[in-house]
Motif scaffolding. Sequence first.
Motif, PDB file in Angstrom:
ATOM      1  N   CYS A   1     -68.208  84.912  71.985  1.00  0.00           N
ATOM      2  CA  CYS A   1     -67.661  84.735  73.295  1.00  0.00           C
ATOM      3  C   CYS A   1     -65.980  85.067  72.580  1.00  0.00           C
ATOM      4  O   CYS A   1     -65.588  85.751  73.099  1.00  0.00           O
ATOM      5  N   ALA A   2     -65.739  84.997  71.402  1.00  0.00           N
ATOM      6  CA  ALA A   2     -64.281  85.709  70.652  1.00  0.00           C
ATOM      7  C   ALA A   2     -64.882  86.984  71.430  1.00  0.00           C
ATOM      8  O   ALA A   2     -63.165  87.704  71.681  1.00  0.00           O
ATOM      9  N   ILE A   3     -65.838  87.623  70.753  1.00  0.00           N
ATOM     10  CA  ILE A   3     -65.638  89.027  71.007  1.00  0.00           C
ATOM     11  C   ILE A   3     -65.213  89.787  72.338  1.00  0.00           C
ATOM     12  O   ILE A   3     -64.660  90.831  72.572  1.00  0.00           O
ATOM     13  N   THR A   4     -66.054  89.530  73.009  1.00  0.00           N
ATOM     14  CA  THR A   4     -66.381  89.236  74.276  1.00  0.00           C
ATOM     15  C   THR A   4     -64.452  89.074  74.652  1.00  0.00           C
ATOM     16  O   THR A   4     -64.090  89.862  75.801  1.00  0.00           O
ATOM     17  N   LEU A   5     -64.137  88.154  74.857  1.00  0.00           N
ATOM     18  CA  LEU A   5     -62.814  88.016  74.979  1.00  0.00           C
ATOM     19  C   LEU A   5     -61.700  88.446  74.656  1.00  0.00           C
ATOM     20  O   LEU A   5     -60.698  89.142  75.311  1.00  0.00           O
ATOM     21  N   ALA A   6     -61.937  89.471  73.256  1.00  0.00           N
ATOM     22  CA  ALA A   6     -60.631  90.335  72.746  1.00  0.00           C
ATOM     23  C   ALA A   6     -60.908  91.929  73.476  1.00  0.00           C
ATOM     24  O   ALA A   6     -60.349  92.628  73.072  1.00  0.00           O
ATOM     25  N   MET A   7     -62.525  92.201  73.465  1.00  0.00           N
ATOM     26  CA  MET A   7     -62.748  93.100  74.445  1.00  0.00           C
ATOM     27  C   MET A   7     -62.331  93.313  75.787  1.00  0.00           C
ATOM     28  O   MET A   7     -62.627  94.318  77.013  1.00  0.00           O
TER      29      MET A   7
ATOM     30  N   SER B   1     -63.977  93.525  84.290  1.00  0.00           N
ATOM     31  CA  SER B   1     -62.711  93.672  82.991  1.00  0.00           C
ATOM     32  C   SER B   1     -63.177  93.872  81.540  1.00  0.00           C
ATOM     33  O   SER B   1     -61.976  93.714  81.064  1.00  0.00           O
ATOM     34  N   SER B   2     -63.923  94.035  81.177  1.00  0.00           N
ATOM     35  CA  SER B   2     -64.759  94.397  79.580  1.00  0.00           C
ATOM     36  C   SER B   2     -64.363  95.630  79.543  1.00  0.00           C
ATOM     37  O   SER B   2     -64.977  96.973  80.473  1.00  0.00           O
ATOM     38  N   ARG B   3     -63.958  96.409  78.252  1.00  0.00           N
ATOM     39  CA  ARG B   3     -63.559  97.819  77.761  1.00  0.00           C
ATOM     40  C   ARG B   3     -65.211  98.174  77.553  1.00  0.00           C
ATOM     41  O   ARG B   3     -65.940  97.146  77.154  1.00  0.00           O
ATOM     42  N   PRO B   4     -64.881  99.000  77.853  1.00  0.00           N
ATOM     43  CA  PRO B   4     -66.287 100.417  77.070  1.00  0.00           C
ATOM     44  C   PRO B   4     -66.610  99.885  75.710  1.00  0.00           C
ATOM     45  O   PRO B   4     -65.589  99.476  75.329  1.00  0.00           O
ATOM     46  N   LEU B   5     -67.879 100.065  74.848  1.00  0.00           N
ATOM     47  CA  LEU B   5     -67.391  99.618  73.470  1.00  0.00           C
ATOM     48  C   LEU B   5     -66.878 100.862  73.306  1.00  0.00           C
ATOM     49  O   LEU B   5     -66.306 100.621  71.632  1.00  0.00           O
ATOM     50  N   THR B   6     -66.587 102.275  73.790  1.00  0.00           N
ATOM     51  CA  THR B   6     -66.460 102.445  72.908  1.00  0.00           C
ATOM     52  C   THR B   6     -64.725 103.148  72.604  1.00  0.00           C
ATOM     53  O   THR B   6     -64.184 103.653  71.660  1.00  0.00           O
ATOM     54  N   ASP B   7     -64.193 101.625  73.380  1.00  0.00           N
ATOM     55  CA  ASP B   7     -63.230 101.611  72.966  1.00  0.00           C
ATOM     56  C   ASP B   7     -62.716 100.677  71.392  1.00  0.00           C
ATOM     57  O   ASP B   7     -61.736 101.168  71.141  1.00  0.00           O
ATOM     58  N   LEU B   8     -63.688 100.659  70.862  1.00  0.00           N
ATOM     59  CA  LEU B   8     -63.778  99.897  69.600  1.00  0.00           C
ATOM     60  C   LEU B   8     -63.410 101.194  68.887  1.00  0.00           C
ATOM     61  O   LEU B   8     -62.923 100.796  67.535  1.00  0.00           O
ATOM     62  N   LEU B   9     -63.266 102.174  68.604  1.00  0.00           N
ATOM     63  CA  LEU B   9     -63.019 103.464  67.957  1.00  0.00           C
ATOM     64  C   LEU B   9     -61.249 103.222  67.810  1.00  0.00           C
ATOM     65  O   LEU B   9     -61.219 104.231  66.587  1.00  0.00           O
TER      66      LEU B   9
ATOM     67  N   MET C   1     -59.964  97.362  67.350  1.00  0.00           N
ATOM     68  CA  MET C   1     -60.843  96.888  66.259  1.00  0.00           C
ATOM     69  C   MET C   1     -59.979  95.748  65.686  1.00  0.00           C
ATOM     70  O   MET C   1     -61.151  94.997  65.457  1.00  0.00           O
ATOM     71  N   ARG C   2     -59.012  95.881  65.331  1.00  0.00           N
ATOM     72  CA  ARG C   2     -58.106  94.465  64.771  1.00  0.00           C
ATOM     73  C   ARG C   2     -58.167  93.953  65.582  1.00  0.00           C
ATOM     74  O   ARG C   2     -58.206  93.099  64.983  1.00  0.00           O
ATOM     75  N   ALA C   3     -58.316  94.076  67.058  1.00  0.00           N
ATOM     76  CA  ALA C   3     -57.786  93.047  67.722  1.00  0.00           C
ATOM     77  C   ALA C   3     -59.413  92.002  67.978  1.00  0.00           C
ATOM     78  O   ALA C   3     -59.002  91.159  67.932  1.00  0.00           O
ATOM     79  N   VAL C   4     -60.674  92.558  68.048  1.00  0.00           N
ATOM     80  CA  VAL C   4     -61.508  92.118  67.831  1.00  0.00           C
ATOM     81  C   VAL C   4     -61.387  91.260  66.818  1.00  0.00           C
ATOM     82  O   VAL C   4     -62.185  90.082  66.230  1.00  0.00           O
ATOM     83  N   LEU C   5     -61.761  91.880  65.197  1.00  0.00           N
ATOM     84  CA  LEU C   5     -61.564  91.612  64.381  1.00  0.00           C
ATOM     85  C   LEU C   5     -60.684  90.438  63.949  1.00  0.00           C
ATOM     86  O   LEU C   5     -61.105  89.157  63.487  1.00  0.00           O
ATOM     87  N   GLU C   6     -59.537  90.354  64.033  1.00  0.00           N
ATOM     88  CA  GLU C   6     -58.534  89.469  64.494  1.00  0.00           C
ATOM     89  C   GLU C   6     -59.271  87.831  65.243  1.00  0.00           C
ATOM     90  O   GLU C   6     -58.885  86.821  64.932  1.00  0.00           O
ATOM     91  N   ALA C   7     -60.027  88.611  66.214  1.00  0.00           N
ATOM     92  CA  ALA C   7     -60.083  87.223  67.076  1.00  0.00           C
ATOM     93  C   ALA C   7     -61.626  85.874  66.526  1.00  0.00           C
ATOM     94  O   ALA C   7     -61.680  85.594  66.648  1.00  0.00           O
ATOM     95  N   LEU C   8     -62.588  86.780  65.638  1.00  0.00           N
ATOM     96  CA  LEU C   8     -63.372  86.343  64.458  1.00  0.00           C
ATOM     97  C   LEU C   8     -63.098  85.730  63.501  1.00  0.00           C
ATOM     98  O   LEU C   8     -63.554  85.313  63.058  1.00  0.00           O
ATOM     99  N   ARG C   9     -61.196  86.023  62.965  1.00  0.00           N
ATOM    100  CA  ARG C   9     -60.907  85.435  62.535  1.00  0.00           C
ATOM    101  C   ARG C   9     -60.659  84.304  62.543  1.00  0.00           C
ATOM    102  O   ARG C   9     -60.605  83.554  61.523  1.00  0.00           O
TER     103      ARG C   9
END
Length: 123
Positions: A19-25, A71-79, A84-92
């Motif tokens: 959920c956190a990863i999806t919301l961050a993306m 509304s989801s970003r493509p996985l390539t946006d993690l580059l 990526m920082r936003a996703v890691l922060e969401a997991l933290r």
Amino acid sequence: MRWPQIAAKSRDETNDALCAITLAMLRDARGRPDERLLRRALRDWAFVVPQLDQRRVPGEVQLALRWVAASSRPLTDLLDPAVMRAVLEALRLKQDGTARGCRDPAPQAQGPGQRCALRHRAV
């Protein structure tokens, strides 16, 4: 039975992380559903293995999940380091904004100042 290979607590934590990863993306797009509805749709409907007697998905949940899909970003946006920082922060962070507890596999093998060091360096 859902996710029979892992314990209930692990399933719950995995669901929270997804959920956190999806919301961050998600992109900022028009028509964003309420945050509570998004979390409920993801947690209770998107990230569970359907049972044979699958319940009917409520209309508002269907709309929320369609919005997420559009509304989801493509996985390539993690580059992009900012994404990526936003996703890691969401997991933290927990839902309430406080930091999650840290579970190290071998805390006795680390010095007192080294607990969770890798997690803090990643963010």
